[in-house]
Design a protein around this motif. Sequence first.
Motif, PDB file in Angstrom:
ATOM      1  N   TRP A 119      16.346 -26.714  27.449  1.00 34.58           N
ATOM      2  CA  TRP A 119      17.464 -27.639  27.652  1.00 34.58           C
ATOM      3  C   TRP A 119      16.985 -29.087  27.578  1.00 34.58           C
ATOM      4  N   ARG A 120      15.898 -29.365  28.268  1.00 36.47           N
ATOM      5  CA  ARG A 120      15.371 -30.744  28.256  1.00 36.47           C
ATOM      6  C   ARG A 120      14.946 -31.161  26.851  1.00 36.47           C
ATOM      7  N   ALA A 123      18.703 -30.364  24.228  1.00 35.82           N
ATOM      8  CA  ALA A 123      20.036 -30.907  24.521  1.00 35.82           C
ATOM      9  C   ALA A 123      20.314 -32.247  23.832  1.00 35.82           C
ATOM     10  N   LEU A 141      20.929 -22.939  22.460  1.00 34.68           N
ATOM     11  CA  LEU A 141      21.221 -23.105  23.889  1.00 34.68           C
ATOM     12  C   LEU A 141      22.364 -22.231  24.386  1.00 34.68           C
ATOM     13  N   MET A 148      23.641 -21.653  32.837  1.00 31.58           N
ATOM     14  CA  MET A 148      23.839 -23.099  32.901  1.00 31.58           C
ATOM     15  C   MET A 148      24.595 -23.516  34.148  1.00 31.58           C
ATOM     16  N   SER A 149      24.345 -24.734  34.566  1.00 29.86           N
ATOM     17  CA  SER A 149      25.144 -25.328  35.629  1.00 29.86           C
ATOM     18  C   SER A 149      26.508 -25.681  35.059  1.00 29.86           C
ATOM     19  N   ASP A 151      27.843 -28.551  34.959  1.00 31.77           N
ATOM     20  CA  ASP A 151      27.705 -29.773  34.167  1.00 31.77           C
ATOM     21  C   ASP A 151      27.160 -29.464  32.775  1.00 31.77           C
ATOM     22  N   GLN A 152      26.181 -28.571  32.720  1.00 31.13           N
ATOM     23  CA  GLN A 152      25.624 -28.195  31.423  1.00 31.13           C
ATOM     24  C   GLN A 152      26.663 -27.474  30.579  1.00 31.13           C
ATOM     25  N   GLN A 153      27.424 -26.599  31.193  1.00 31.19           N
ATOM     26  CA  GLN A 153      28.475 -25.899  30.450  1.00 31.19           C
ATOM     27  C   GLN A 153      29.491 -26.885  29.891  1.00 31.19           C
ATOM     28  N   VAL A 155      28.862 -29.989  29.040  1.00 30.50           N
ATOM     29  CA  VAL A 155      28.213 -30.665  27.921  1.00 30.50           C
ATOM     30  C   VAL A 155      28.297 -29.812  26.656  1.00 30.50           C
ATOM     31  N   MET A 156      28.244 -28.492  26.825  1.00 29.10           N
ATOM     32  CA  MET A 156      28.248 -27.579  25.687  1.00 29.10           C
ATOM     33  C   MET A 156      29.629 -27.421  25.046  1.00 29.10           C
TER      34      MET A 156
END
Length: 349
Positions: A119-120, A123, A141, A148-149, A151-153, A155-156
């Motif tokens: 992710w780091r 992303a 990803l 995923m958190s 927040d990550q979801q 972003v996706m």
Amino acid sequence: MKLTLATLIMLASFTLPVVGNASTTLSSEPLVQPSIDQPATSERSAAPSQQNSQVEQWVYIAQDHRQDDAARADALRNLARFPSQNSLVAVVRALQDENMLIREAAIVGAEPYQFAHRWRMIAPLLNDSEWQVRMAATTNLIRDFSNMSSDQQQVMTPPVAELKAYLLSRQDPSSQLLLADVYRWHQEWDKAQVLYEQRLKVEQGNSQIRLSMADNLRAQGLNKQALAVLNNGLEHQPQEANLYYSQALTLVRLEQRNDAAAAMRKAAELAKTNSYFWYLNGVLQENVDLAESTKSFEQAYLISGAPEQLYAVCDIYVRYANEKAGDCIDELAKIAPSDVIEELESKRN
């Protein structure tokens, strides 16, 4: 198998930056993540010295800007099979390369590493100026959407929508199968199932469809249905190692341990040089046939040379008072942290 996740991470991190999931419970995730969902049916078969020399050559080529771009990209894709500190450095640098082909290949090279690290690394490329790079980053990803958190979801959301739209516009079999996988990873189970069934009608001989369909059913807790899909697949392809591997995972979930061990043995025997299959066979055979379990752990280490698999060999030697336990620990002590060795030594009493 009495291997804890913390111990494996501690041990593997001595030589590798990260490893995949492993625990005392049989997991569907291999120590090194495969490029799609299923482990390849073969892996390291060359002598360790030859293998290391080849990997270092790929690391060098990947970072050498005097090389042809196609050669650099090919080297990066090859590094996906051999995660190491040097491989990781080459991949990280390539992810920032100005050439689109190199960035796209570096995303493939990043596949073996744990999600948090990927992710780091990857992303930022979800917003790359080139759509090919964005699609590759999203595909890499989205497989871990469930990890995923929130927040990550979030972003996706835009890149996943773009990926779906692109795949929906294409009718070739590989794009349709990838779209089904994207639906599955995105937890749109019903849409995925419809596409898998459509593809299976025209590609009866494609084992990946049944493997993905079984994953889709298992993710919903429908293990009996997943087993039926795999059993049907084995009627068509009785020599397909990955079908036996997936069958073993499903049988474990159904608490049919002896049948799972038999399926895993078949998978390892058919794949021959897949060290992860031999490792899992060792795990499952321990309560069925100790001698076979021990030989399987030994075979896994002979194939891979991986420190976590040497630990597995030493661990089973120690717990069952094998006469080779001391020699194994001495060998492991050359590469492992002292607290790992102390833990093993404490089991000898």
